[in-house]
Motif scaffolding. Structure first.
Motif, PDB file in Angstrom:
ATOM      1  N   ALA A   6      -9.608  49.402   6.910  1.00 49.02           N
ATOM      2  CA  ALA A   6     -10.645  50.001   7.596  1.00 49.02           C
ATOM      3  C   ALA A   6     -11.815  50.139   6.614  1.00 49.02           C
ATOM      4  N   GLU A   7     -11.469  50.466   5.630  1.00 52.91           N
ATOM      5  CA  GLU A   7     -12.413  50.762   4.172  1.00 52.91           C
ATOM      6  C   GLU A   7     -12.971  49.683   3.888  1.00 52.91           C
ATOM      7  N   ALA A   8     -12.254  48.461   3.815  1.00 52.96           N
ATOM      8  CA  ALA A   8     -12.587  47.172   3.374  1.00 52.96           C
ATOM      9  C   ALA A   8     -13.834  46.607   4.490  1.00 52.96           C
ATOM     10  N   LEU A   9     -13.467  46.931   5.599  1.00 50.42           N
ATOM     11  CA  LEU A   9     -14.447  46.441   6.913  1.00 50.42           C
ATOM     12  C   LEU A   9     -15.759  47.255   6.600  1.00 50.42           C
ATOM     13  N   ASP A  10     -15.798  48.519   6.333  1.00 46.72           N
ATOM     14  CA  ASP A  10     -16.903  49.019   6.212  1.00 46.72           C
ATOM     15  C   ASP A  10     -17.754  48.523   4.712  1.00 46.72           C
ATOM     16  N   VAL A  11     -16.916  48.285   3.925  1.00 47.62           N
ATOM     17  CA  VAL A  11     -17.532  47.759   2.691  1.00 47.62           C
ATOM     18  C   VAL A  11     -18.219  46.403   2.844  1.00 47.62           C
ATOM     19  N   LEU A  12     -17.629  45.576   3.524  1.00 43.49           N
ATOM     20  CA  LEU A  12     -18.017  44.267   4.101  1.00 43.49           C
ATOM     21  C   LEU A  12     -19.216  44.232   5.087  1.00 43.49           C
ATOM     22  N   GLY A  13     -19.453  45.374   5.660  1.00 40.51           N
ATOM     23  CA  GLY A  13     -20.705  45.717   6.632  1.00 40.51           C
ATOM     24  C   GLY A  13     -20.373  45.398   7.955  1.00 40.51           C
ATOM     25  N   GLY A  14     -19.181  45.233   8.283  1.00 38.59           N
ATOM     26  CA  GLY A  14     -18.641  44.927   9.618  1.00 38.59           C
ATOM     27  C   GLY A  14     -18.992  43.436  10.117  1.00 38.59           C
ATOM     28  N   GLY A  15     -19.362  43.292  11.366  1.00 42.83           N
ATOM     29  CA  GLY A  15     -19.642  41.967  11.810  1.00 42.83           C
ATOM     30  C   GLY A  15     -18.432  41.235  12.216  1.00 42.83           C
ATOM     31  N   TYR A  16     -17.332  41.413  12.367  1.00 39.60           N
ATOM     32  CA  TYR A  16     -16.290  40.865  12.658  1.00 39.60           C
ATOM     33  C   TYR A  16     -15.618  41.068  14.011  1.00 39.60           C
ATOM     34  N   ASP A  17     -14.932  40.339  14.708  1.00 46.03           N
ATOM     35  CA  ASP A  17     -14.529  40.505  16.164  1.00 46.03           C
ATOM     36  C   ASP A  17     -13.054  40.904  15.999  1.00 46.03           C
ATOM     37  N   ILE A  18     -12.276  40.238  14.848  1.00 43.56           N
ATOM     38  CA  ILE A  18     -10.849  40.531  14.710  1.00 43.56           C
ATOM     39  C   ILE A  18     -10.614  40.663  13.228  1.00 43.56           C
ATOM     40  N   ILE A  19     -10.171  41.581  12.534  1.00 38.14           N
ATOM     41  CA  ILE A  19      -9.636  41.736  11.337  1.00 38.14           C
ATOM     42  C   ILE A  19      -8.237  41.822  11.088  1.00 38.14           C
ATOM     43  N   VAL A  20      -7.712  40.649  10.425  1.00 35.95           N
ATOM     44  CA  VAL A  20      -6.277  40.522  10.057  1.00 35.95           C
ATOM     45  C   VAL A  20      -5.766  41.300   8.880  1.00 35.95           C
ATOM     46  N   ASN A  21      -4.942  42.096   8.932  1.00 39.21           N
ATOM     47  CA  ASN A  21      -4.237  42.753   7.649  1.00 39.21           C
ATOM     48  C   ASN A  21      -3.044  41.703   7.224  1.00 39.21           C
ATOM     49  N   LEU A  22      -3.086  40.998   6.469  1.00 37.42           N
ATOM     50  CA  LEU A  22      -2.093  40.116   5.933  1.00 37.42           C
ATOM     51  C   LEU A  22      -1.661  40.863   4.617  1.00 37.42           C
ATOM     52  N   GLN A  23      -0.453  41.775   4.755  1.00 34.78           N
ATOM     53  CA  GLN A  23       0.020  42.579   3.790  1.00 34.78           C
ATOM     54  C   GLN A  23       0.506  41.833   2.486  1.00 34.78           C
ATOM     55  N   GLY A  24       0.006  42.105   1.121  1.00 42.02           N
ATOM     56  CA  GLY A  24       0.295  41.413  -0.111  1.00 42.02           C
ATOM     57  C   GLY A  24       1.779  41.654  -0.469  1.00 42.02           C
ATOM     58  N   ASP A  25       2.529  41.841   0.585  1.00 43.59           N
ATOM     59  CA  ASP A  25       4.008  41.597   0.103  1.00 43.59           C
ATOM     60  C   ASP A  25       4.897  40.574   1.012  1.00 43.59           C
ATOM     61  N   ALA A  26       4.092  39.835   1.421  1.00 39.22           N
ATOM     62  CA  ALA A  26       4.687  38.712   2.447  1.00 39.22           C
ATOM     63  C   ALA A  26       4.229  37.322   2.283  1.00 39.22           C
ATOM     64  N   PRO A  27       4.585  36.735   1.070  1.00 36.69           N
ATOM     65  CA  PRO A  27       4.017  35.343   0.604  1.00 36.69           C
ATOM     66  C   PRO A  27       4.819  34.394   1.469  1.00 36.69           C
ATOM     67  N   LEU A  28       5.776  34.706   2.143  1.00 39.00           N
ATOM     68  CA  LEU A  28       6.355  33.637   2.940  1.00 39.00           C
ATOM     69  C   LEU A  28       5.963  33.560   4.345  1.00 39.00           C
ATOM     70  N   THR A  29       4.755  34.304   4.742  1.00 36.93           N
ATOM     71  CA  THR A  29       4.156  34.195   5.954  1.00 36.93           C
ATOM     72  C   THR A  29       3.752  33.035   6.133  1.00 36.93           C
ATOM     73  N   PRO A  30       4.080  32.107   7.299  1.00 37.97           N
ATOM     74  CA  PRO A  30       3.561  30.944   7.892  1.00 37.97           C
ATOM     75  C   PRO A  30       2.364  31.154   8.245  1.00 37.97           C
ATOM     76  N   HIS A  31       1.412  29.998   8.345  1.00 37.03           N
ATOM     77  CA  HIS A  31       0.022  30.210   8.925  1.00 37.03           C
ATOM     78  C   HIS A  31       0.149  30.436  10.254  1.00 37.03           C
ATOM     79  N   TRP A  32       1.109  29.584  10.789  1.00 29.20           N
ATOM     80  CA  TRP A  32       1.040  29.689  12.338  1.00 29.20           C
ATOM     81  C   TRP A  32       1.456  31.002  12.805  1.00 29.20           C
ATOM     82  N   PHE A  33       2.340  32.068  12.033  1.00 31.24           N
ATOM     83  CA  PHE A  33       2.340  33.353  12.501  1.00 31.24           C
ATOM     84  C   PHE A  33       1.020  33.897  12.797  1.00 31.24           C
ATOM     85  N   VAL A  34       0.143  33.910  11.731  1.00 24.35           N
ATOM     86  CA  VAL A  34      -1.111  34.404  11.703  1.00 24.35           C
ATOM     87  C   VAL A  34      -1.984  33.668  12.994  1.00 24.35           C
TER      88      VAL A  34
END
Length: 266
Positions: free
Chosen positions: A86-114
Motif C-alpha cells: 500500500a505504501e509502495a503504491l503511494d510512492v509510485l503515485g498510483g495509476g495501476y488497476d491491479i497491484i500484485v504482492n509477490l512476497q519475497g519468500d516464495a522463489p518457487l512461484t511459477p509465473h502461471w500462478f500469478v
C-alpha cells in the motif's frame, strides 16, 4: 488493465532475520539471494507493466539494485507485506488497476500462478482481493503435518466456499483430515500460495484498518480483509509438475534447494 508487481522485503523478520539475503543454490551450483530469485520469478510473469522491490533496508536495496531490480523505499512502520505494498503504491503515485504482492519468500512461484491470479481478479468484478490456492498432494500435506507435529510453522492452508470466496486461512492444517495420504494422492487440503492481487482501493483501505484479533493470533495478513467482510477470491492454480514451498524457517533452505535441483532450476 495496468499491473504492477511489488515484492515486499524486510530484513528484520521475526522468525528469520536477514531472510531476503539468504543464498539459495540451484541445480547449476550458482548461489543467488532469496530476493533475487523472487525478483526473477516475478520477471517471468506475462502481462505486467512493472516489477519493483519494496523495502525499508539499505542492505536489501543495495543487493536488489546490484542485480538490476527497481527499488522503492518504504517505512519501517509497515507491519506486513500488504501494508508495504500500500505504501509502495503511494510512492509510485498510483495509476495501476491491479497491484500484485509477490512476497519475497516464495522463489518457487511459477509465473502461471500469478498470471492465473491476475486473470481471476479481472474476471470477478465482485472480488476486491484474489489469492492462489494449490490442492495438496500427499507429500505436501504430510510435510505440513510433520512441521506442525515438530512445532514448526510450515505452509498456510485455506478453505473456501461458493464462488471460491475465502472462508478462512490458517497456519494449522484445515480442514481436519483423519488419515495420511500417499505421496501422489490428491487431498482435500489446499495450500495457500502467498501471493495477492488487490484492487487499488482495497489496498488503500487495508492500510487504514487496525489489526483484528484473528490476524493477530494467526499472523496472517489476509485475515484483515475477512475480518472486515471483504470478498477474497481463491483462485485454484495447477502445479503442472512443479513443486512449491515458501521459505519460512532456516530449515526450509535445504528443502527448497533440493526442490530446485529436482526441477533443474539454475
Amino acid at each position: 488493465m495496468s499491473v504492477v508487481i511489488v515484492i515486499p522485503a524486510r530484513y528484520a523478520s521475526t522468525r528469520y532475520p536477514g531472510k531476503p539475503l539468504v543464498a539459495l543454490t540451484g541445480a547449476t551450483g550458482e548461489a543467488k539471494s532469496l530476493i533475487q530469485r523472487s525478483w526473477e520469478a516475478a520477471s517471468q510473469v506475462q502481462g505486467v507493466d512493472r516489477v519493483v522491490v519494496a523495502t525499508d533496508d539499505d542492505r536489501i536495496r543495495a543487493a536488489s539494485e546490484a542485480f538490476g531490480a527497481e527499488v522503492v523505499m518504504t517505512s519501517e512502520s509497515c507491519g506486513n507485506g500488504t501494508e508495504r505494498c500500500a505504501e509502495a503504491l503511494d510512492v509510485l503515485g498510483g495509476g495501476y488497476d491491479i497491484i500484485v504482492n509477490l512476497q519475497g519468500d516464495a522463489p518457487l512461484t511459477p509465473h502461471w500462478f500469478v498470471e492465473d491470479l491476475i486473470a481471476g481478479l479481472r474476471a470477478d468484478t465482485g472480488a476486491e482481493v484474489a489469492t492462489p490456492v494449490l490442492r495438496c498432494d500427499g507429500r505436501a500435506l504430510n510435510g505440513f503435518l510433520d512441521d506442525r507435529a515438530n512445532g514448526r510453522v510450515g505452509g498456510t492452508t485455506a478453505v473456501f466456499g461458493e464462488g471460491a470466496r475465502a472462508l478462512y486461512f490458517s497456519k494449522e492444517v484445515i480442514p481436519y483430515t483423519p488419515r495420511r495420504y500417499e505421496a501422489e494422492e490428491a487431498t482435500p487440503v489446499f495450500h495457500h500460495v502467498g501471493v495477492y492481487a488487490y484492487r487499488p482501493q482495497a489496498l488503500r483501505d487495508y492500510a487504514t484498518w487496525p489489526m483484528g484479533p484473528l490476524e493477530q493470533l494467526e499472523g496472517l495478513e489476509q485475515l484483515r480483509f475477512l475480518e472486515r467482510g471483504r470478498a477474497v477470491l481463491c483462485v485454484e492454480v495447477a502445479a503442472q509438475g512443479r513443486q512449491f514451498w515458501e521459505l519460512n524457517n532456516p530449515e526450509d533452505v535445504p528443502r527448497i534447494e533440493a526442490m530446485m535441483r529436482e526441477m533443474g532450476m539454475a
